[in-house]
Write a protein that holds these residues in place. Structure first.
Motif, PDB file in Angstrom:
ATOM      1  N   SER A   1       1.698   1.007  -9.324  1.00  0.00           N
ATOM      2  CA  SER A   1       1.871   0.926  -7.868  1.00  0.00           C
ATOM      3  C   SER A   1       3.343   0.729  -7.529  1.00  0.00           C
TER       4      SER A   1
ATOM      5  N   ASP B   1      -2.088  -2.685 -13.827  1.00  0.00           N
ATOM      6  CA  ASP B   1      -3.199  -2.260 -12.985  1.00  0.00           C
ATOM      7  C   ASP B   1      -3.853  -3.443 -12.287  1.00  0.00           C
TER       8      ASP B   1
ATOM      9  N   ILE C   1      -2.875  -0.172  -7.835  1.00  0.00           N
ATOM     10  CA  ILE C   1      -2.346   1.056  -7.261  1.00  0.00           C
ATOM     11  C   ILE C   1      -3.156   1.398  -6.021  1.00  0.00           C
ATOM     12  N   PRO C   2      -2.489   1.648  -4.905  1.00  0.00           N
ATOM     13  CA  PRO C   2      -3.249   1.973  -3.683  1.00  0.00           C
ATOM     14  C   PRO C   2      -4.107   3.219  -3.900  1.00  0.00           C
TER      15      PRO C   2
ATOM     16  N   HIS D   1       0.809  -1.219   0.000  1.00  0.00           N
ATOM     17  CA  HIS D   1       0.000   0.000   0.000  1.00  0.00           C
ATOM     18  C   HIS D   1       0.839   1.265   0.000  1.00  0.00           C
TER      19      HIS D   1
ATOM     20  N   ARG E   1      -2.766   6.864  -3.053  1.00  0.00           N
ATOM     21  CA  ARG E   1      -1.555   7.403  -3.676  1.00  0.00           C
ATOM     22  C   ARG E   1      -1.741   8.880  -4.006  1.00  0.00           C
TER      23      ARG E   1
ATOM     24  N   THR F   1       2.546   4.564  -1.095  1.00  0.00           N
ATOM     25  CA  THR F   1       2.150   5.583  -2.068  1.00  0.00           C
ATOM     26  C   THR F   1       3.380   6.315  -2.590  1.00  0.00           C
TER      27      THR F   1
END
Lengths: 412, 412
Positions: free
Chosen positions: A355, A402, A407-408, A202, A411, A204
């Motif tokens: 991410s 993706d 992606i958190p 997670h 971010r 960012t």
């Protein structure tokens, strides 16, 4: 009055007393508007009796470049990809780097360009027999053998600006290779040193840019978070010092005070220490093997720096490091593929399109597909570089990153 | 077959293949039955292709000396003050040290004698153009200028065995003096590092001999507890490296892993690291500036050694350090007086006849009375040495130390 003489010339002052004054060395600063570049100009300004600025180039920051040209009186300015109105005398386009690197007045070429784009300038400077103060580690990673050959064949010289390699160079102090058993590169561990895998999933962009000890550009800051930067440095150390990969270790040192260590065959270890500032490595790359008095850099205070700690590196949680070292061992175009895939993945990450954990996965995918490509020539290596960038872009455009590497939400 | 040639000869094997084998260097080990001496023989035994034992001397340990002579085949054995039946071939009496130091087969004289008694042997070896591997720091303290002169005038060479000075030598690596800004000697702090003054007033002999990191002889262990040892090392560093006292600092480093540091004029710092063992400094003093593979010394592991801490030295609570450095600055016979008073006071302390805090007080009393004596000649220095010893003895015999510096009841 200008004395032109390849790597050994310099500039005399246009006055009758010129013969009484020491000749200053001309320094071409490639990437002068970046983090290393601005540090270098600050250092150079403190040593006007030894150095003058022979050239400045920037990728796209015309405003700052114009200021730097005014402040330094640099006779050559190059803008690689900027647009808008710039002075007529400036050299525009990618060729500006090579032109600056070849200037007769540039005794030293400080290559602080980011990424593989710095390769041709390094080669040009070495082929002209100059000293390259190399902050652009990617050129050694992409084309280590070519660059080493260019230096050997033309009397050129590569002196590292990376703090780790500067430390090793200082510890070696010209001792013969046969005395060296092992290089130990230190790594701060980056902002995620004590994050577990769940937390890393997670991470960012804002998290990744929050480096605990070093103030650096965005690309290298992300590389420090993935530890891809340390892989690049291992490959760089291999080529700079001719040490096999088995004899290069990485140890995490969160305080970034011990910049690296060298273990000798008799088990003695030397280390170089100092505050985490690039001023010293930049200065030393210009003066090596000499040292010049530099009161502006605060002396190291062991008590203030205490305690110094060291930890094992978590290879399983930072796979970019292991993949990079494996690419180095594999040779051929693998290091170039590793570097290009990383550059492309980091660019996507900086754009918020990939991410954090997607970066090593994109690198792994590129290496799996393209790691076996041959090296050998500049063209083959640049082809592998392009193929790796395309591979990562395609991977992303097809939606794979993706879905595979979400992606958190948080971010930046 | 023996090749005799002063400082540059060596021994060939008495066989037809001798010309094919490398010439080994002869090492005279003075003080072979002490802590450094036995370490040296262990190290020498691991490198028979490079070194052979040319001579062994002991102060009074005839039994161990005989064993060592058998084990090494040393052709010369000297016993300084021992009694009883010893082999007829042995050289007896104080002159044994100088004789051993002058042997043509002794290319290197490892002087591990304790105290000022080692002075003449050091001078003799240097005057014969030999390398002196110097563990006997007192000779440089007592007669630093004479010893330096003897080396310069006769092509002799002093290579330190003290771990701190070995570290500095390794960090300097032949760099010019003008590059050096500061030497930073590390001190473990000894067993009383975190004792307050009240506790120090009750320190016993057993406490003082309980060194936290180093296994050493009794005299140097007590010197490490008072920090007098560090004063001797500061003076030694001054003479070995030609660095002014203002540019020599001491920092406490309890782990004894960073053996010392050198700060250069550009604020870069180099340090030498390793486990607290004398094997490496002994080996390096024999091989400098070369290094030989030594797998028997465990490689340094930064993670296992972590954390490394540094503290300011408590000059007020360990006055022997400050007095020693002041004696060094004062010059003349003051360092000899400091050293002799310390030797005498430590001897009394080891005999249970003086308290721990009495040691610096006895030194202070001797310096106050005799610190202004002139140096200059060996005779003047030895006279100051004797006067200081007499002063401390008299001080004690008159009862002063007992009353002024009471010995704790709990002493061993």
């Amino acid at each position: 009055m200008r004395v032109e003489g390849g790597g050994h010339g310099g500039r005399l002052l246009p006055s009758p007393v010129s013969r009484l004054l020491p000749v200053t060395k001309g320094v071409a600063v490639l990437g002068s508007t970046g983090s290393i570049g601005t540090t270098a100009l600050r250092v150079l300004a403190r040593h006007p009796s030894r150095f003058h600025v022979a050239a400045l180039t920037s990728n796209a920051n015309a405003t700052l470049l114009a200021e730097q040209v005014r402040a330094t009186g640099a006779p050559f300015a190059g803008l690689v990809s900027g647009q808008g109105s710039v002075p007529e005398t400036w050299c525009l386009g990618p060729d500006a780097l090579v032109q600056a690197a070849q200037l007769p007045d540039a005794d030293i070429v400080l290559n602080a360009v980011v990424g593989a784009a710095g390769l041709d300038a390094t080669l040009a400077a070495l082929r002209a027999g100059k000293r390259v103060a190399l902050a652009n580690k990617e050129t050694l990673v992409v084309a280590g053998e070519l660059v080493s050959l260019a230096a050997r064949e033309n009397g050129g010289e590569i002196v590292p600006v990376d703090s780790e390699h500067s430390a090793i160079l200082q510890c070696l102090a010209g001792r013969p290779d046969a005395q060296v058993r092992r290089l130990i590169l230190t790594a701060s561990g980056g902002p995620f040193r004590d994050w577990n895998r769940q937390q890393l999933a997670h991470a960012t962009l804002a998290d990744a840019l929050r480096h605990p000890t070093w103030q650096m550009g965005r690309k290298i800051t992300v590389d420090s978070a993935t530890l891809a930067n340390k892989a690049l440095e291992v490959i760089e150390a291999h080529f700079l010092f001719g040490v096999p990969y088995d004899a290069i270790d990485v140890v995490v040192h969160p305080q970034s005070v011990v910049h690296s260590l060298v273990e000798f065959v008799d088990s003695s270890v030397l280390a170089q220490l100092g505050a985490p500032s690039m001023e010293l490595p930049v200065l030393y790359a210009l003066t090596h093997p000499e040292r010049v008095p530099e009161p502006a850099i605060p002396p190291f205070d062991p008590v203030a720096a205490s305690p110094l700690t060291f930890e094992r590196v978590r290879l399983d949680d930072f796979p970019a490091l292991r993949m990079g070292i494996e690419a180095g061992r594999a040779g051929g175009a693998a290091p170039a593929v590793f570097n290009a895939a990383n550059e492309q993945a980091v660019a996507l990450f900086l754009d918020g399109a990939l991410s954090f954990v997607g970066i090593p996965r994109a690198i792994g995918s590129a290496l799996e597909r393209l790691g076996g490509l041959p090296g050998g020539s500049r063209e083959a290596l640049l082809e592998a570089d392009s193929a790796a960038r395309r591979h990562v872009s395609t991977l992303f455009q097809s939606g794979s990153p993706d879905s595979r590497f979400p992606i958190p939400d948080s971010r930046q």
